[in-house]
Design a protein around this motif. Structure first.
Motif, PDB file in Angstrom:
ATOM      1  N   VAL A   1       0.002   8.194   2.219  1.00 48.44           N
ATOM      2  CA  VAL A   1      -0.414   8.057   0.820  1.00 48.44           C
ATOM      3  C   VAL A   1       0.796   8.171  -0.097  1.00 48.44           C
ATOM      4  CG1 VAL A   1      -1.726   9.218  -1.013  1.00 48.44           C
ATOM      5  CG2 VAL A   1      -2.809   8.723   1.179  1.00 48.44           C
ATOM      6  N   ARG A   2       1.717   9.075   0.212  1.00 48.56           N
ATOM      7  CA  ARG A   2       2.931   9.206  -0.602  1.00 48.56           C
ATOM      8  C   ARG A   2       3.766   7.927  -0.531  1.00 48.56           C
ATOM      9  NH1 ARG A   2       2.445  14.450   1.240  1.00 48.56           N
ATOM     10  NH2 ARG A   2       3.851  14.191   3.002  1.00 48.56           N
ATOM     11  N   GLU A   3       3.872   7.329   0.643  1.00 46.29           N
ATOM     12  CA  GLU A   3       4.605   6.058   0.795  1.00 46.29           C
ATOM     13  C   GLU A   3       3.936   4.952  -0.011  1.00 46.29           C
ATOM     14  OE1 GLU A   3       7.010   4.682   3.274  1.00 46.29           O
ATOM     15  OE2 GLU A   3       7.281   6.364   4.638  1.00 46.29           O
ATOM     16  N   ILE A   4       2.619   4.881   0.071  1.00 40.58           N
ATOM     17  CA  ILE A   4       1.872   3.867  -0.672  1.00 40.58           C
ATOM     18  C   ILE A   4       2.100   4.059  -2.172  1.00 40.58           C
ATOM     19  CG2 ILE A   4      -0.445   3.056  -1.284  1.00 40.58           C
ATOM     20  CD1 ILE A   4      -1.256   3.883   1.644  1.00 40.58           C
ATOM     21  N   GLN A   5       2.019   5.299  -2.637  1.00 43.49           N
ATOM     22  CA  GLN A   5       2.225   5.597  -4.060  1.00 43.49           C
ATOM     23  C   GLN A   5       3.611   5.134  -4.504  1.00 43.49           C
ATOM     24  OE1 GLN A   5      -0.030   6.672  -6.229  1.00 43.49           O
ATOM     25  NE2 GLN A   5       1.421   6.608  -7.910  1.00 43.49           N
ATOM     26  N   ASN A   6       4.622   5.384  -3.685  1.00 44.01           N
ATOM     27  CA  ASN A   6       5.974   4.936  -4.030  1.00 44.01           C
ATOM     28  C   ASN A   6       6.052   3.419  -4.136  1.00 44.01           C
ATOM     29  OD1 ASN A   6       6.965   7.557  -4.086  1.00 44.01           O
ATOM     30  ND2 ASN A   6       7.646   7.507  -1.963  1.00 44.01           N
ATOM     31  N   ILE A   7       5.411   2.724  -3.213  1.00 43.53           N
ATOM     32  CA  ILE A   7       5.421   1.259  -3.226  1.00 43.53           C
ATOM     33  C   ILE A   7       4.692   0.735  -4.457  1.00 43.53           C
ATOM     34  CG2 ILE A   7       4.495  -0.785  -2.045  1.00 43.53           C
ATOM     35  CD1 ILE A   7       5.178   0.730   0.622  1.00 43.53           C
ATOM     36  N   VAL A   8       3.531   1.308  -4.763  1.00 40.45           N
ATOM     37  CA  VAL A   8       2.754   0.883  -5.929  1.00 40.45           C
ATOM     38  C   VAL A   8       3.546   1.130  -7.211  1.00 40.45           C
ATOM     39  CG1 VAL A   8       0.676   1.409  -7.290  1.00 40.45           C
ATOM     40  CG2 VAL A   8       0.502   1.098  -4.817  1.00 40.45           C
ATOM     41  N   GLU A   9       4.168   2.295  -7.325  1.00 47.86           N
ATOM     42  CA  GLU A   9       4.951   2.610  -8.520  1.00 47.86           C
ATOM     43  C   GLU A   9       6.151   1.678  -8.659  1.00 47.86           C
ATOM     44  OE1 GLU A   9       5.896   6.800  -8.490  1.00 47.86           O
ATOM     45  OE2 GLU A   9       3.776   7.344  -8.643  1.00 47.86           O
ATOM     46  N   GLN A  10       6.822   1.365  -7.554  1.00 45.27           N
ATOM     47  CA  GLN A  10       7.960   0.443  -7.586  1.00 45.27           C
ATOM     48  C   GLN A  10       7.508  -0.948  -8.027  1.00 45.27           C
ATOM     49  OE1 GLN A  10      11.222   1.100  -7.138  1.00 45.27           O
ATOM     50  NE2 GLN A  10      11.698  -1.036  -7.579  1.00 45.27           N
TER      51      GLN A  10
END
Length: 160
Positions: free
Chosen positions: A107-116
């Motif tokens: 979920v943290r990885e996904i959040q980083n990708i979405v924010e980027q």
């Protein structure tokens, strides 16, 4: 206020659909290395934002997919160990969806990708431009609701 021309209305609808399609396609590409499609990634992302224990129908509405499509995605996420379905203690007919402990780093990885992705795609726009977009979307949602259509998703400025 004037009424937009038919040509602009058709162009707007087409561009809105194209923008959504391209945004999701790019998210699909970026989530691919994690072994996720954009649909499965967004399910995990929205579960983390809106809290564990959402009913399947609530989650389908938030993610913006049909219930039958959500069921297939949840089947895969559950078999991969990312989520678990549980009987809803308040409604025996319903299931609630819960993130597994294994899902937290993903979920943290996904959040980083979405924010980027958001940062890249929305850079160069002003707050005023984004507020104008929200006003247009809100107008469309209000018209859909007034016509008896499905309820528009809750408005959360900046969280779309």
């Amino acid at each position: 206020m004037g009424t937009p021309s038919d040509k602009l209305i058709v162009s707007f609808a087409r561009r809105l659909a194209e923008t959504n399609q391209k945004w999701r396609a790019e998210l699909d590409l970026r989530l691919g290395p994690l072994g996720l499609s954009q649909a499965r990634g967004l399910i995990l992302h929205y579960l983390s934002i809106h809290g564990d224990g959402l009913q399947q129908n609530e989650l389908a509405e938030i993610v913006g997919i049909r219930g039958s499509t959500l069921v297939r995605q949840l089947d895969r996420l559950e078999s991969d160990g990312w989520v678990a379905r549980r009987n809803d203690p308040e409604d025996r007919r319903a299931k609630t969806i819960h993130l597994s402990d294994k899902a937290a780093p993903m979920v943290r990885e996904i959040q980083n990708i979405v924010e980027q992705l958001r940062s890249e795609f929305l850079s160069g726009l002003t707050d005023a431009q984004l507020q104008t977009c929200f006003a247009v979307f809100d107008h469309i949602h209000d018209r859909i609701n007034a016509s008896g259509g499905r309820d528009a998703p809750a408005r959360v400025a900046g969280n779309r």
